[in-house]
Scaffold this motif. Sequence first.
Motif, PDB file in Angstrom:
ATOM      1  N   LYS A 152      13.744  -2.475  -0.451  1.00  0.00           N
ATOM      2  CA  LYS A 152      14.670  -3.171   0.437  1.00  0.00           C
ATOM      3  C   LYS A 152      13.920  -3.917   1.537  1.00  0.00           C
ATOM      4  O   LYS A 152      14.240  -5.065   1.862  1.00  0.00           O
ATOM      5  N   LEU A 153      12.910  -3.231   2.118  1.00  0.00           N
ATOM      6  CA  LEU A 153      12.107  -3.895   3.152  1.00  0.00           C
ATOM      7  C   LEU A 153      11.416  -5.137   2.599  1.00  0.00           C
ATOM      8  O   LEU A 153      11.340  -6.183   3.259  1.00  0.00           O
ATOM      9  N   ASN A 154      10.897  -5.013   1.377  1.00  0.00           N
ATOM     10  CA  ASN A 154      10.197  -6.137   0.763  1.00  0.00           C
ATOM     11  C   ASN A 154      11.152  -7.315   0.531  1.00  0.00           C
ATOM     12  O   ASN A 154      10.791  -8.480   0.755  1.00  0.00           O
ATOM     13  N   ARG A 155      12.395  -6.993   0.099  1.00  0.00           N
ATOM     14  CA  ARG A 155      13.373  -8.062  -0.110  1.00  0.00           C
ATOM     15  C   ARG A 155      13.721  -8.756   1.206  1.00  0.00           C
ATOM     16  O   ARG A 155      13.838  -9.986   1.268  1.00  0.00           O
ATOM     17  N   GLU A 156      13.897  -7.992   2.271  1.00  0.00           N
ATOM     18  CA  GLU A 156      14.240  -8.577   3.566  1.00  0.00           C
ATOM     19  C   GLU A 156      13.103  -9.434   4.117  1.00  0.00           C
ATOM     20  O   GLU A 156      13.334 -10.492   4.714  1.00  0.00           O
ATOM     21  N   ILE A 157      11.866  -8.965   3.898  1.00  0.00           N
ATOM     22  CA  ILE A 157      10.717  -9.761   4.356  1.00  0.00           C
ATOM     23  C   ILE A 157      10.646 -11.070   3.570  1.00  0.00           C
ATOM     24  O   ILE A 157      10.353 -12.135   4.133  1.00  0.00           O
ATOM     25  N   ASN A 158      10.933 -11.006   2.281  1.00  0.00           N
ATOM     26  CA  ASN A 158      10.938 -12.229   1.475  1.00  0.00           C
ATOM     27  C   ASN A 158      12.014 -13.211   1.958  1.00  0.00           C
ATOM     28  O   ASN A 158      11.816 -14.425   1.959  1.00  0.00           O
TER      29      ASN A 158
ATOM     30  N   LEU B 124       0.812  -1.226   0.000  1.00  0.00           N
ATOM     31  CA  LEU B 124       0.000   0.000   0.000  1.00  0.00           C
ATOM     32  C   LEU B 124       0.842   1.271   0.000  1.00  0.00           C
ATOM     33  O   LEU B 124       0.316   2.360  -0.253  1.00  0.00           O
ATOM     34  N   LEU B 125       2.139   1.125   0.303  1.00  0.00           N
ATOM     35  CA  LEU B 125       3.012   2.289   0.339  1.00  0.00           C
ATOM     36  C   LEU B 125       3.517   2.637  -1.045  1.00  0.00           C
ATOM     37  O   LEU B 125       3.502   1.819  -1.966  1.00  0.00           O
ATOM     38  N   SER B 126       3.977   3.859  -1.169  1.00  0.00           N
ATOM     39  CA  SER B 126       4.550   4.299  -2.435  1.00  0.00           C
ATOM     40  C   SER B 126       5.850   3.546  -2.697  1.00  0.00           C
ATOM     41  O   SER B 126       6.642   3.295  -1.777  1.00  0.00           O
TER      42      SER B 126
ATOM     43  N   THR C  84      13.526   2.309  -0.269  1.00  0.00           N
ATOM     44  CA  THR C  84      13.367   1.770   1.091  1.00  0.00           C
ATOM     45  C   THR C  84      12.323   0.668   1.134  1.00  0.00           C
ATOM     46  O   THR C  84      12.526  -0.395   1.744  1.00  0.00           O
ATOM     47  N   VAL C  85      11.210   0.902   0.452  1.00  0.00           N
ATOM     48  CA  VAL C  85      10.144  -0.105   0.422  1.00  0.00           C
ATOM     49  C   VAL C  85      10.628  -1.370  -0.272  1.00  0.00           C
ATOM     50  O   VAL C  85      10.348  -2.491   0.169  1.00  0.00           O
TER      51      VAL C  85
END
Length: 407
Positions: free
Chosen positions: A228-234, A219-221, A225-226
């Motif tokens: 990188k966060l998505n890669r770490e969560i994966n 939902l974020l733009s 940063t988003v």
Amino acid sequence: MLVVLGCFALSEEEAQKIVEDRNETLHEMMAKLVSGPIDIEYLKIEAKSNRVAIQIHRGNEVWKTGESLPEPSELMENAIPLGKLFFSKVGSKYFIFTSSNETTIAVTSQIANLIIYPNWLVFWPWLGVLCVLVVSYKMLNAQLSPIKSAIDSATHISRGNLKYRIVRHPRNDLGKLTHGLNKMAENLEELFASKNELLLSVSHELRSPMARMKVLLALLSKDETVSKLNREINKMDDIVEQLLESERLRDSQKLLNLETYFFPNVLMDIIGSFDNAENISLEGSIPEITIDIDIGRFKFLIRNLIENALKHSDTASPVLIRCRREQAKLFIVVRDFGSGIDANFLSKIFEPFSQSDDINNRGNQGIGLGLFLCKRIALAHNGALTVKSESGKGSEFTFWLPVTSLD
């Protein structure tokens, strides 16, 4: 004692032959004792030095060095003439005797009576030795069987078979050992079961918040940063999935969803999924056979081996893949020419959560479950996964699985 008796045992025929061969000498010795007046003290000295019992009959007179021996008439009943001497058996004892000048001298030996037996009984000491050995073996085996059971139990437990139990327990101190090993196995089984339940529970609980974080990030733009966060969560999601998969594979074949695939298509599909496929080189031909595999787990195993090889290889050195069929087995070999694996770490490479301390061999991703899962997948397919490595020359992983259809 039985062995000694067996070594010196004589049959009656052998004893008679010895007496016959020494007939003249023995007769001369016995005749000398009765050639004149009987000296009982001298007779006792001779009897003691030669370890025999002597009895002399002359008319109504009797001289003896110990207990009474049979009368001359009794000795003559079963006497066998051997030259100038007679060989006789009375009861279980053997005698030699001779008569001269109305004098009869009889001699017997306790040693001879111990080692002379009827012809059919001459081998009894060896039969006795055999019986003693058999009885001793049975008794020793009964005493040592708990130790063997303890060794078997320790071997099974060290291999991870915590359900193994010792069935028979002796009624001695070794029984405490066997009961203790069973109790230890039960405690270890409970401990590992608790650990696995905790691991599964934590892994399941982590998936829900990670799924929610993915939705919120969506939902974020979109920015760096988003991303990188998505890669770490994966990455975290992959780790949790690996933890869950490691527990699922504890049931080995029960979890596999086996289907038949054409092997060349599967292998080319795996290689084509890599962005840097140009660094992967196929050596030789691919066997055109069908294989029964769990396609998802099979691909995970091969991809993981190739990814590790690419990670530790120079860009100038391609990763080699060789495939061959030997009778009812398909072998897949993945070879890299990197720095190799440290010899001290090589024996632990398939253990869970294991990572080399060598900075050149340690990846910056994962938690050391990849090769552990590969090993379990190989075993679940009734196959095996092995590794050979030489420092400075690279590593070679070999995976084989049985082939039921050889097309």
